[in-house]
Design an enzyme around this catalytic site. Sequence first.
Site, PDB file in Angstrom:
ATOM      1  CB  SER A  54      45.688  41.164  36.302  1.00 21.65           C
ATOM      2  OG  SER A  54      46.105  42.320  35.647  1.00 21.65           O
ATOM      3  CE  LYS A  94      44.036  43.192  32.965  1.00 21.73           C
ATOM      4  NZ  LYS A  94      44.683  43.797  34.104  1.00 21.73           N
ATOM      5  CE1 TYR A 127      42.682  46.916  33.762  1.00 29.91           C
ATOM      6  CE2 TYR A 127      44.034  48.800  34.419  1.00 29.91           C
ATOM      7  CZ  TYR A 127      43.916  47.446  34.100  1.00 29.91           C
ATOM      8  OH  TYR A 127      45.030  46.641  34.128  1.00 29.91           O
ATOM      9  CE1 TYR A 163      48.163  39.280  32.563  1.00 26.86           C
ATOM     10  CE2 TYR A 163      49.886  38.629  34.081  1.00 26.86           C
ATOM     11  CZ  TYR A 163      48.671  39.211  33.844  1.00 26.86           C
ATOM     12  OH  TYR A 163      47.959  39.728  34.876  1.00 26.86           O
ATOM     13  CB  VAL A 167      51.276  43.020  39.350  1.00 29.56           C
ATOM     14  CG1 VAL A 167      51.723  42.711  37.942  1.00 29.56           C
ATOM     15  CG2 VAL A 167      50.271  44.154  39.392  1.00 29.56           C
TER      16      VAL A 167
END
Length: 305
Positions: A65, A68, A190, A241, A259
């Site tokens: 991530s 992102k 993605y 998060y 992760v």
Amino acid sequence: MTLNCQEVLDEIHREIQPLIGRGTIPDYIPPLAKVSGKKFGMALQTTDGQSCEIGDAAERFSIQSISKLFSLTLAFRLVGTSLWKRVGREPSGTPFNSLVQLEYERGIPRNPFINAGALVITDIILEHVDDPQKTYLSFLQQITGIPSVKISKTVYQAEIKSGHRNRALANLLKDFGNLRHNVEDVLSFYFFQCAVMMNCTELAMASLFLANNGEAPVAGEVVSQRHAKRINAVMLTCGTYDAAGDFAYRVGLPGKSGVGGGIVAVVPGRMSLCVWSPALNSAGNSYAGTKALELFTTKTRLSVF
Ligand code: GLN
């Protein structure tokens, strides 16, 4: 303040030893479960050209991530602030792969750093570039100055196979009319982003523009100063998060985790950092990585607060 960054990192390296391996290695993406929990690396790059590293900082890992952050940056470059029509910028308070909020909020993801938001950002990028995979990799190669940055095909294939939750999110987004491309095309790009392999030194270099008013030392202006400020703000509030509050409390810097066990953090005006240790806390952020960043800001008093 002049900072002997190598001394600080060496000190952190000694103090962090008992915490390395604490937490859980994720196994929902099978190749990630094969990485040793004993790994720990950390690197920093300052805006005035210093760089320091410790431990396994030169070993590449799956950025997951953290991608992102670069996807949001690319989307900002392509469409500017109009991207906020399709994705919010508030913390979610739910896990990164949660479905419930998306249903309640009718297909508008809370922010670009949870999976649903990143799928919308991916859809936006797909609309504006002809060869998205090539564009994505060459963007990373440009901002790091390292042409060998590439993906792990094993991780990519594993995510295509095991990405049931992401598939569910993408279908929900499609049903609400917030995906223009077909679900499998969005997922495929993605997963490609998540499967990029980089090391701490490369990731610190790749995020240095966020500490440097949008300018990358090797590639010039990546985004405007205003956009860099905004990306940092969203990182601080949403980058880790449902632990973003705790991360701000402990570390006090904009940060983006993955992760794969990596976390990128930014000291605006001063430096960018990346830490990697694969075992994760319950929110999916590196346990030892978060602690190492906490030690860093405590020792140096460099935080945004
Ligand atoms: N590829 C992972 C997923 O989609 C990324 C999640 C993360 O790093 N938090 O679930």
